[in-house]
Design an enzyme around this catalytic site. Structure first.
Site, PDB file in Angstrom:
ATOM      1  N   SER A  16       8.188  -1.665  -5.236  1.00 47.95           N
ATOM      2  CA  SER A  16       7.806  -0.459  -5.106  1.00 47.95           C
ATOM      3  C   SER A  16       7.788   0.456  -6.433  1.00 47.95           C
ATOM      4  O   SER A  16       8.548   0.023  -7.277  1.00 47.95           O
ATOM      5  CB  SER A  16       8.929   0.408  -4.082  1.00 47.95           C
ATOM      6  OG  SER A  16       8.585   0.235  -2.742  1.00 47.95           O
TER       7      SER A  16
HETATM    8  N1  SAM Z   1      12.776  -2.639  -1.337  1.00 44.13           N
HETATM    9  C1  SAM Z   1      11.706  -3.598  -1.917  1.00 44.13           C
HETATM   10  C2  SAM Z   1      11.907  -3.868  -3.269  1.00 44.13           C
HETATM   11  O1  SAM Z   1      12.898  -3.220  -3.781  1.00 44.13           O
HETATM   12  O2  SAM Z   1      11.485  -4.722  -3.872  1.00 44.13           O
HETATM   13  C3  SAM Z   1      10.425  -3.243  -1.667  1.00 44.13           C
HETATM   14  C4  SAM Z   1       9.566  -4.194  -0.806  1.00 44.13           C
HETATM   15  S1  SAM Z   1       7.952  -4.253  -0.295  1.00 44.13           S
HETATM   16  C5  SAM Z   1       7.490  -2.542  -0.411  1.00 44.13           C
HETATM   17  C6  SAM Z   1       8.433  -4.010   1.534  1.00 44.13           C
HETATM   18  C7  SAM Z   1       9.159  -5.283   2.003  1.00 44.13           C
HETATM   19  O3  SAM Z   1       9.097  -5.056   3.504  1.00 44.13           O
HETATM   20  C8  SAM Z   1       8.351  -6.604   2.073  1.00 44.13           C
HETATM   21  O4  SAM Z   1       9.111  -7.533   1.220  1.00 44.13           O
HETATM   22  C9  SAM Z   1       8.153  -6.897   3.617  1.00 44.13           C
HETATM   23  O5  SAM Z   1       7.908  -8.235   3.698  1.00 44.13           O
HETATM   24  C10 SAM Z   1       9.319  -6.351   4.074  1.00 44.13           C
HETATM   25  N2  SAM Z   1       9.145  -6.016   5.627  1.00 44.13           N
HETATM   26  C11 SAM Z   1       7.985  -5.638   6.247  1.00 44.13           C
HETATM   27  N3  SAM Z   1       8.329  -5.624   7.579  1.00 44.13           N
HETATM   28  C12 SAM Z   1       9.657  -5.796   7.706  1.00 44.13           C
HETATM   29  C13 SAM Z   1      10.311  -5.770   8.647  1.00 44.13           C
HETATM   30  N4  SAM Z   1      10.134  -5.610  10.079  1.00 44.13           N
HETATM   31  N5  SAM Z   1      11.868  -6.131   8.723  1.00 44.13           N
HETATM   32  C14 SAM Z   1      12.240  -6.547   7.186  1.00 44.13           C
HETATM   33  N6  SAM Z   1      11.284  -6.456   6.344  1.00 44.13           N
HETATM   34  C15 SAM Z   1      10.106  -6.247   6.291  1.00 44.13           C
END
Ligand code: SAM
Length: 229
Positions: free
Chosen positions: A79
């Site tokens: 992000s």
């Molecule tokens: N917090 C992260 C970072 O610091 O890099 C941001 C990651 S990205 C914006 C969002 C993440 O949410 C992705 O890695 C995606 O695979 C994950 N995601 C999507 N749906 C999800 C779910 N139901 N449970 C857990 N993770 C999920």
């Protein structure tokens, strides 16, 4: 056979040190975030400490301290620093808070939460990212409790949580998450359509849920049972 070539993030830890230039760029980023309205000095100190460049592939390294989101593989992103700062500031993490992060991704947000002395549980849906980040974060000295699974269901076995942060865009507020909040707990979650989501802060007071809405952001979609199909 273990091969560093297959682990770009691990490879970087050997090749990329935290030098004077990177520390300077990080200080500039902190100043920029302060100008954009982030005022929590503990949070700004955490952002000033975590080496964001360690989360970048070689090809994108020069962009590590820009205030932008970048790809981390698997169609996902690290992000934008302002987004991380905005969500974390609203979460109001106190030392010792039991925090659930949904969407481990690169692990950058997790490191910020650990710098704020959260007791951190983090869940990731994508198995490749889960395995990569679980192997990588301890190399930087950060050790949250990692789970691979559907965070739209929360983490019932470890509930309740003082704070829950969702780092992917949800179509609705998953009921599992409000149920797993402790009394007085805070949930920060972007909710909307696939293009943009309003940042919501939900505070639990007894059986009441108090909702505050902030600006729009653009996140990758939250998948899973209470996310996008
Ligand atoms: N917090 C992260 C970072 O610091 O890099 C941001 C990651 S990205 C914006 C969002 C993440 O949410 C992705 O890695 C995606 O695979 C994950 N995601 C999507 N749906 C999800 C779910 N139901 N449970 C857990 N993770 C999920």
């Amino acid at each position: 056979m273990f091969n560093l070539k297959n682990w770009p993030f691990l490879r970087q830890i050997y090749m990329v040190e935290d030098n004077y230039k990177q520390r300077g760029l990080r200080n500039k980023l902190v100043k920029k975030l302060r100008l954009k309205g982030i005022g929590d000095e503990r949070l700004l100190a955490a952002i000033g400490k975590v080496p964001r460049h360690a989360f970048f592939d070689d090809a994108l390294l020069i962009h590590a301290y820009e205030d932008k989101a970048f790809p981390i593989g698997e169609g996902q992103t690290i992000s934008q620093p302002y987004t991380v700062a905005f969500q974390t500031e609203k979460l109001n993490v106190n030392p010792g808070d039991k925090v659930l992060e949904i969407g481990t991704g690169s692990g950058y947000q997790a490191c910020i939460l650990l710098e704020l002395e959260a007791k951190l549980y983090t869940i990731e849906y994508n198995r490749t990212l889960f395995e990569r980040t679980k192997a990588f974060l301890p190399q930087l000295g950060y050790k949250p409790y990692f789970v691979h699974g559907d965070g739209s269901q929360g983490m019932p076995s470890k509930a309740p949580f003082d704070k829950i942060i969702v780092t992917a865009g949800a179509p609705v507020v998953p009921t599992a998450l409000t149920e797993q909040l402790a009394d007085g707990g805070i949930l920060i979650i972007p909710v909307g359509d696939m293009e943009r989501q309003k940042m919501l802060k939900i505070t639990k007071r007894g059986d009441k849920l108090l909702e505050e809405a902030f600006d729009y952001f653009a996140f990758v979609p939250l998948r899973g049972q209470q996310g996008w199909k």
